[in-house]
Scaffold this motif. Structure first.
Motif, short mmCIF file in Angstrom:
data_model
loop_
_atom_site.label_atom_id
_atom_site.label_comp_id
_atom_site.label_asym_id
_atom_site.label_seq_id
_atom_site.Cartn_x
_atom_site.Cartn_y
_atom_site.Cartn_z
N MET A 112 0.83 -1.20 0.00
CA MET A 112 0.00 0.00 0.00
C MET A 112 0.87 1.25 0.00
O MET A 112 0.61 2.21 -0.72
N CYS A 113 1.91 1.25 0.83
CA CYS A 113 2.82 2.39 0.90
C CYS A 113 4.06 2.00 1.68
O CYS A 113 3.99 1.17 2.60
N ARG A 114 5.17 2.58 1.31
CA ARG A 114 6.39 2.50 2.12
C ARG A 114 6.59 3.88 2.72
O ARG A 114 6.93 4.83 2.03
N TRP A 115 6.32 3.98 4.03
CA TRP A 115 6.22 5.28 4.69
C TRP A 115 7.37 5.45 5.68
O TRP A 115 7.82 4.49 6.32
N ALA A 116 7.86 6.68 5.80
CA ALA A 116 8.96 6.94 6.73
C ALA A 116 8.78 8.30 7.37
O ALA A 116 8.13 9.20 6.82
N ARG A 117 9.34 8.44 8.55
CA ARG A 117 9.30 9.72 9.28
C ARG A 117 10.59 9.82 10.09
O ARG A 117 11.04 8.85 10.69
N GLY A 118 11.16 11.03 10.12
CA GLY A 118 12.35 11.26 10.94
C GLY A 118 13.61 11.39 10.12
O GLY A 118 13.67 11.01 8.95
N ASP A 119 14.64 11.92 10.75
CA ASP A 119 15.93 12.19 10.11
C ASP A 119 16.78 10.92 10.15
O ASP A 119 17.34 10.57 11.20
N ALA A 120 16.88 10.24 9.01
CA ALA A 120 17.61 8.97 8.96
C ALA A 120 19.10 9.17 9.26
O ALA A 120 19.71 8.38 10.00
N ALA A 121 19.69 10.22 8.70
CA ALA A 121 21.13 10.44 8.89
C ALA A 121 21.45 10.76 10.35
O ALA A 121 22.42 10.22 10.92
N ALA B 155 18.65 8.02 20.68
CA ALA B 155 17.84 7.84 19.48
C ALA B 155 16.94 6.63 19.62
O ALA B 155 17.21 5.71 20.40
N VAL B 156 15.87 6.65 18.84
CA VAL B 156 14.98 5.50 18.67
C VAL B 156 14.85 5.24 17.18
O VAL B 156 14.70 6.16 16.38
N ARG B 157 14.88 3.94 16.85
CA ARG B 157 14.73 3.53 15.45
C ARG B 157 13.72 2.38 15.41
O ARG B 157 13.83 1.43 16.18
N VAL B 158 12.73 2.49 14.52
CA VAL B 158 11.69 1.46 14.43
C VAL B 158 11.51 1.06 12.97
O VAL B 158 11.40 1.93 12.09
N LYS B 159 11.48 -0.23 12.73
CA LYS B 159 11.10 -0.77 11.42
C LYS B 159 9.86 -1.62 11.64
O LYS B 159 9.87 -2.52 12.48
N ALA B 160 8.80 -1.30 10.90
CA ALA B 160 7.51 -1.92 11.19
C ALA B 160 6.83 -2.39 9.91
O ALA B 160 7.07 -1.87 8.82
N GLU B 161 5.98 -3.40 10.09
CA GLU B 161 5.13 -3.90 9.02
C GLU B 161 3.69 -3.83 9.51
O GLU B 161 3.35 -4.44 10.52
N ALA B 162 2.87 -3.07 8.80
CA ALA B 162 1.49 -2.83 9.22
C ALA B 162 0.53 -3.53 8.26
O ALA B 162 0.62 -3.36 7.04
N ASN B 163 -0.38 -4.30 8.82
CA ASN B 163 -1.39 -5.02 8.06
C ASN B 163 -2.62 -4.12 7.92
O ASN B 163 -3.25 -3.77 8.92
N TYR B 164 -2.98 -3.76 6.69
CA TYR B 164 -4.11 -2.87 6.46
C TYR B 164 -5.37 -3.60 6.02
O TYR B 164 -6.40 -2.97 5.77
N PRO C 196 16.76 12.77 21.12
CA PRO C 196 17.17 13.73 20.09
C PRO C 196 16.96 13.28 18.65
O PRO C 196 16.83 14.13 17.76
N ALA C 197 16.95 11.97 18.40
CA ALA C 197 16.82 11.51 17.01
C ALA C 197 15.85 10.34 16.95
O ALA C 197 15.89 9.44 17.80
N ILE C 198 14.98 10.36 15.93
CA ILE C 198 13.98 9.30 15.75
C ILE C 198 13.85 9.00 14.27
O ILE C 198 13.83 9.91 13.44
N ARG C 199 13.74 7.72 13.96
CA ARG C 199 13.48 7.30 12.58
C ARG C 199 12.49 6.14 12.59
O ARG C 199 12.67 5.14 13.31
#
Length: 766
Positions: A166-175, A316-325, A352-355
């Motif tokens: 459906m979408c590959r979505w991202a939020r936050g400063d990866a670098a 920092a926090v980093r999350v990789k997720a798979e959402a069932n729609y 200070p940093a989230i992705r």
């Protein structure tokens, strides 16, 4: 109580007398006797082509008025049931949204997809016709989990959606996030699966209709969380009819929690068929139909990482997720798992940093949408479990690590690295108050007593928040009559106590007894504007607009009073429900003035809808290692909801929200067979809900840091406790089991899972 009220005063809900004496006007109770019965025939397959439908025997059955299929809806060009929220990938591409027709053409995509609509003089006769209806299905392979859906070569749910993505979505400063992890002294990692959930509200969805042939007007009465959005979408996007040819009405609603917000096929088809037949129709879902037709929620797999420096401060926090729609894009679905997580993943901490990176996929399951919390309970469960794990892995206590990283009052307003600005909070005060009220200092003695009895006792914390949402579309009108105020507004109560809270706001503003205030909602003919109720925002949206409308009532009344009292408007003051000439004894009451000349006041929403209520929960459990059973012994919740209109109603929202969250964490799960796509927990014999003996006495305390984002300083409350309760309970259970070598258990944390986890440790029996 025939006197004006003040904000912050506790009174009983005005509507409860009506409900408790059997005078509630719930949808199916108000349907006329002459309405024809509607039965929706639903697919027994998760994925299948419809090779043909033979209606001959069914339509010849006694009492059948009509049988409609997708061939009929396509002939009348019924349109797509649209989403009104959206997400975009980092290239700016909108999520994919394949057609979601009221009845699918050619192929069904989940068990429960509608294949036919039978209209009969009785429901039993409609059922007989359904037995005689012949639907020729060609079953196809189904994908049920995101892993199945995104696997190379997977069966496609929609032919026009490559890879079911459906979408590959991202939020936050990866670098910035990568740089923070690169310099971290420690990284804690956890993968969770947040189970799919179903809301079993007391009143299932229902609808009935009437047809006014003289005006070609269809009226549909149904349970909803607001009539205006479905009205606009039905008229403009699905039925293609003028807005004055369709009226939607919602009266009393026996629970909503999110799934009564979206536009659905059933009331839309009823509106369409009513005009075709020129007859009123009637439908009510049974409990199993609810499980197959109402939107589900949660269903998320996520891996989170928390980076800390050598002193234990979060980097920092980093999350990789798979959402069932699910099979289709429901009305608010795009933003539920994604921006829902983004709003709260920073918790009450300085990070200070989230992705965040999401893969959002279609599967052959019931569509996902908002349920109380809307993406936030699972996000906070992940974050708060990570904090506990990081504490133990770095040799700290969970209390110490949280205390070190909490935001401070001087940080407010705080813009989190995820992009959301937290308006106002005193997190250390919340935290220390919760520890004190929960008697954390006495925990070790209670743990020792439990161990002496062969039990394991655990203490769990949750520092949580909610980001209010909803639709900022409101136009409040307050009509002043000779004996009462009649207020029309665009939100919709499903049990929150709107009649009480909104009357209380108006009573405080105008000095009028609540008994003389009538609150109206839920009718597109008399209330043309409104966004409905969702996102814990009713008091923000309607309450603040109501306060502004009260000011307009005073302004307009002052001009009339000046005319009546033969004075200049500048010399007129309003006090205690009356207009008076300053410095004299000449005065005229509000209602006396309206008896001379009725008038009104109105206002549109003019504040910010965003607010961030906050809270800290402390949960204590006792776990029996022999059976795996968990008993919640103590539960303390300290919350900051900003200015509180009615503490009694807030306490009720807290209790309900906590229990909802505890049920999610301990027992609720919608299970599918991963090969066939059959829902295995479609009844209350298979889907567990919390009962009274599952819940301890709840200790709830509030504090108020007013929000600067609206004139009342309110923040919203309905979802906050549901966001925090699963994490507090989960941390408590895992704290009890940690000495046994158990690191994590996914929700629902059932007795079976606990028992199995304790048996897997080295040297354990079995």
């Amino acid at each position: 109580m025939n006197t004006p009220l003040k904000l912050g005063q506790s009174i009983a809900r005005r509507e409860d007398r009506r409900f408790l004496t059997g005078q509630g006007r719930y949808t199916d109770d108000t349907a006329p006797d002459g309405a024809l019965a509607v039965l929706f025939v639903r697919s027994p397959y998760a994925h299948a082509r419809i090779a043909g439908i033979d209606k001959d025997a069914a339509i010849a059955s006694p009492g059948i008025a009509a049988i409609y299929t997708a061939q009929d809806t396509a002939a009348d060009k019924l349109g797509h049931l649209p989403a009104i929220s959206e997400i975009k990938d980092e290239a700016g591409n909108r999520h994919r949204e394949p057609q979601h027709l009221p009845m699918p053409v050619g192929k069904v995509r989940h068990v429960g997809d509608i294949v036919a609509m039978i209209v009969a003089d009785t429901l039993d006769r409609a059922r007989d016709a359904a037995d005689a209806l012949v639907v020729d299905y060609e079953e196809l392979p189904a994908v049920v989990t995101v892993a199945q859906a995104l696997a190379p070569g997977a069966t496609l749910v929609h032919d026009d959606v490559p890879g079911n993505l459906m979408c590959r979505w991202a939020r936050g400063d990866a670098a910035a996030t990568e740089a923070a992890f690169a310099k971290a002294a420690h990284v804690s990692t956890l993968t969770i699966r947040s189970p799919r959930q179903i809301v079993h509200y007391m009143e299932t969805r229902a609808a009935w209709s009437a047809y006014d042939s003289a005006n070609d007007l269809v009226t549909v009465t149904f349970g909803s969380q607001g009539v205006q959005i479905p009205h606009r979408l039905m008229c403009e996007r699905v039925l293609n009819v003028a807005k004055d040819r369709l009226r939607l009405v919602t009266e009393d609603v026996g629970g909503g929690f999110g799934p009564k917000y979206p536009i659905y096929a059933e009331p839309t088809l009823i509106a369409w068929a009513t005009r075709k037949l020129g007859r009123g129709l009637r439908w009510a879902a049974d409990r199993t139909e609810l499980a197959l037709a109402d939107s589900h929620s949660r269903d998320l797999v996520a891996t989170g990482e928390l980076a800390l420096d050598a002193d234990g401060r979060f980097l920092a926090v980093r999350v990789k997720a798979e959402a069932n729609y699910g099979a289709y894009v429901s009305m608010f679905a795009p933003s539920i798992a994604t921006t829902g997580m983004a709003k709260v993943i920073s918790g009450l901490y300085r990070i200070p940093a989230i992705r965040l990176d999401f893969d959002c996929a279609f599967t052959n399951t019931v569509p996902i949408d908002a349920i109380r919390g809307a993406g936030k309970p699972e996000a906070l469960f992940l974050l708060e479990r990570l904090v506990d794990i990081a504490a133990h892995e770095t040799g700290r206590s969970p209390i110490e690590l949280r205390r070190l990283n909490l935001l401070k009052p001087e940080d407010m307003p705080y813009t989190a690295a995820s992009g959301y600005t937290y308006d106002a909070a005193d997190c250390p005060r919340l935290f220390e108050t919760a520890l004190r009220e929960a008697d954390v200092s006495g925990f070790e003695a209670r743990r020792t007593a439990s161990e002496a009895a062969g039990k394991r006792r655990g203490l769990g914390l949750s520092c949580h928040l909610h980001g209010t949402g909803g639709i900022a579309d409101e136009h409040v009108v307050v009509q002043v009559a000779a004996d009462r105020l009649v207020t029309s507004l665009g939100t919709q109560s499903q049990g929150q106590g709107h009649e009480t809270v909104f009357a209380q706001i108006l009573s405080a503003a105008l000095g009028v007894a609540v008994e003389r205030i009538e609150i109206r909602q839920g009718d597109t003919r008399s209330i043309p504007h409104g966004g409905g109720t969702g996102g814990s925002s009713s008091t923000i949206v309607s309450g603040t607009t109501l306060a502004r409308a009260a000011d307009v009532v005073i302004q307009r009344g002052r001009d009339l009073a000046a005319e009546r009292l033969e004075a200049a408007p500048a010399d007129i003051a309003y006090r205690d429900g009356a207009f008076e000439v300053v410095g004299t004894d000449r005065r005229i009451g509000l209602f006396e003035l309206a008896a001379w000349k009725p008038f009104d006041g109105d206002a549109v929403f003019a504040d910010k809808i965003e607010a961030f209520p906050t809270g800290v929960m402390v949960c204590e459990v006792e776990v029996d290692p022999e059976t795996g059973a968990t008993r919640i012994d103590r539960f303390t919740a300290i919350v900051d909801a900003g200015m509180v209109v009615n503490p009694r109603l807030l306490a009720g929202q807290m209790h309900g929200g906590i229990v909802h969250g505890l049920g999610n964490a301990l027992m609720e799960e919608a299970l599918y067979d991963e090969e066939t796509g059959q829902l295995l927990s479609g009844t209350l014999m298979d889907y567990a809900l919390p009962r009274a003996d599952d819940v301890p006495a709840l200790r709830v305390e509030t504090m108020a840091t007013p929000s600067p984002n609206n004139i009342l300083g309110v923040k919203g409350m309905g979802e906050l406790p549901t966001n925090g309760a699963p994490a507090a309970l989960g941390n408590a259970i895992l704290d009890a089991l940690r000495p046994l070598g158990v690191r994590h258990i996914d929700m629902p944390i059932t007795a079976q899972k606990v028992w199995q986890a304790t048996r897997r440790r080295p040297g354990s029996p079995g």
